[in-house]
Design an enzyme around this catalytic site. Structure first.
Site, short mmCIF file in Angstrom:
data_model
loop_
_atom_site.label_atom_id
_atom_site.label_comp_id
_atom_site.label_asym_id
_atom_site.label_seq_id
_atom_site.Cartn_x
_atom_site.Cartn_y
_atom_site.Cartn_z
CE LYS A 1 -1.41 30.48 -15.98
NZ LYS A 1 -2.52 31.10 -15.45
CG MET B 1 2.13 27.79 -3.47
SD MET B 1 1.84 26.89 -1.94
CE MET B 1 0.52 25.97 -2.23
N GLY B 2 -1.40 29.92 -5.55
CA GLY B 2 -2.67 30.94 -5.66
C GLY B 2 -2.59 32.20 -6.52
CB ILE C 1 1.85 33.56 -12.44
CG1 ILE C 1 2.17 33.67 -10.84
CG2 ILE C 1 1.10 35.12 -12.40
CD1 ILE C 1 3.42 34.25 -10.52
CB SER D 1 0.14 24.25 -13.95
OG SER D 1 -1.21 24.15 -13.41
CB SER D 2 5.14 26.33 -14.22
OG SER D 2 6.37 26.29 -15.06
CG ASP E 1 -3.88 26.80 -16.16
OD1 ASP E 1 -4.73 26.43 -17.12
OD2 ASP E 1 -3.67 27.44 -15.43
#
Length: 282
Positions: free
Chosen positions: A12, A96-97, A100, A104-105, A137
């Site tokens: 995202k 990671m970090g 985007i 969470s996705s 998120d």
């Protein structure tokens, strides 16, 4: 029903991020606009009958039981009372970090996959509520629609916005969200705005100045991309992005960047590729 399932976990972008204030519990009131990218991780699931949850892909620096994928699966087990388990494999493409939404996705895809595999029949609201316990998120990924977010990011209003192409640069840094939100110089008094204002271009990412100051790699990526297009940080970073009307123009700029700089081109989408895939399942 098949006991195996492969599903994407899309990235995202936060097309803007304004921080309106800090609550008594330490969380921040914010406004942001989420849009998905047709680019992401891929997860593979195989149901098992002994109740065990096993993630077979190691993530450096993340203990198995702390991984959001495992926590999502076990959380759904507990909340639903399901006696089934699952084997999970992850094709990791998102950093990671990076801001985007990688973790969470992955968690959201796990919840939706197991709701299907275990035949739980949970509705969207129930899954989103469980997702919120894993991270602010996660619900936007479980709902799968571009959204204007308020509160701590959990109050989602679906929106229909232009689906542009994006060039996303991936600086090799791991940005700590907690570190950014605790920075004393972080702007915390932005006024509330409307989606129309964002689409007219009057917005920013309040975290960007703090991230640029703390992470020179991110600052350098923004400087470089700004030579070709208006560049912005997504989330708390460290990924930065610019928008283009078509893939050809995004690819053209990408080809001009140094070879060592990791990046990708992807189309924005108001319906996540995860939900498009779920709609094809019987």
């Amino acid at each position: 029903m098949s006991v195996r399932l492969s599903l994407p976990a899309p990235a995202k972008l936060n097309l803007f991020l304004h921080i309106l204030g800090r609550r008594d519990d330490g969380y921040h009131e914010l406004q942001t606009l989420f849009q998905f990218l047709d680019h992401g991780d891929e997860l593979h699931f195989e149901a098992r009958q002994d109740g065990q949850v096993r993630l077979h892909t190691e993530i450096a620096g993340v203990p198995h039981d702390s991984n959001l994928i495992v926590r999502a699966a076990r959380g759904l087990q507990e909340a639903s009372g399901s006696l089934q388990g699952v084997d999970i494999w992850l094709d990791k493409r998102l950093p990671m970090g990076g801001g985007i939404g990688g973790g969470s996705s992955d968690a959201a895809t796990t919840l939706l996959a197991l709701n299907h595999l275990w035949q739980l029949g949970w509705d969207e609201d129930r899954i989103a509520a469980l997702g919120l316990r894993l991270g602010a998120d996660v619900p936007v990924f479980t709902r799968g629609r571009a959204a204007f977010a308020e509160g701590v990011g959990e109050k989602l209003t679906p929106v229909d916005i232009p689906e542009l192409w994006y060039l996303v640069l991936v600086p090799q840094v791991l940005v700590s969200t907690a570190e950014i939100f605790s920075d004393p110089l972080l702007t915390r008094d932005s006024p509330a705005i409307k989606v129309r204002t964002v689409l007219e271009g009057d917005s920013r990412n309040d975290c960007q100045p703090v991230v640029e100051r703390r992470y020179p790699e991110v600052r350098n990526a923004l400087i470089l991309l700004n030579k070709f297009v208006s560049a912005r940080l997504t989330g708390t970073g460290g990924c930065v992005f610019g928008s283009f009307p078509n893939k050809a123009e995004a690819d053209k700029v990408s080809a001009l960047l140094p070879d060592h700089l990791q990046r990708f081109v992807a189309k924005g989408s108001n319906v996540s590729m995860l939900h498009r895939k779920l709609e094809t399942l019987v």
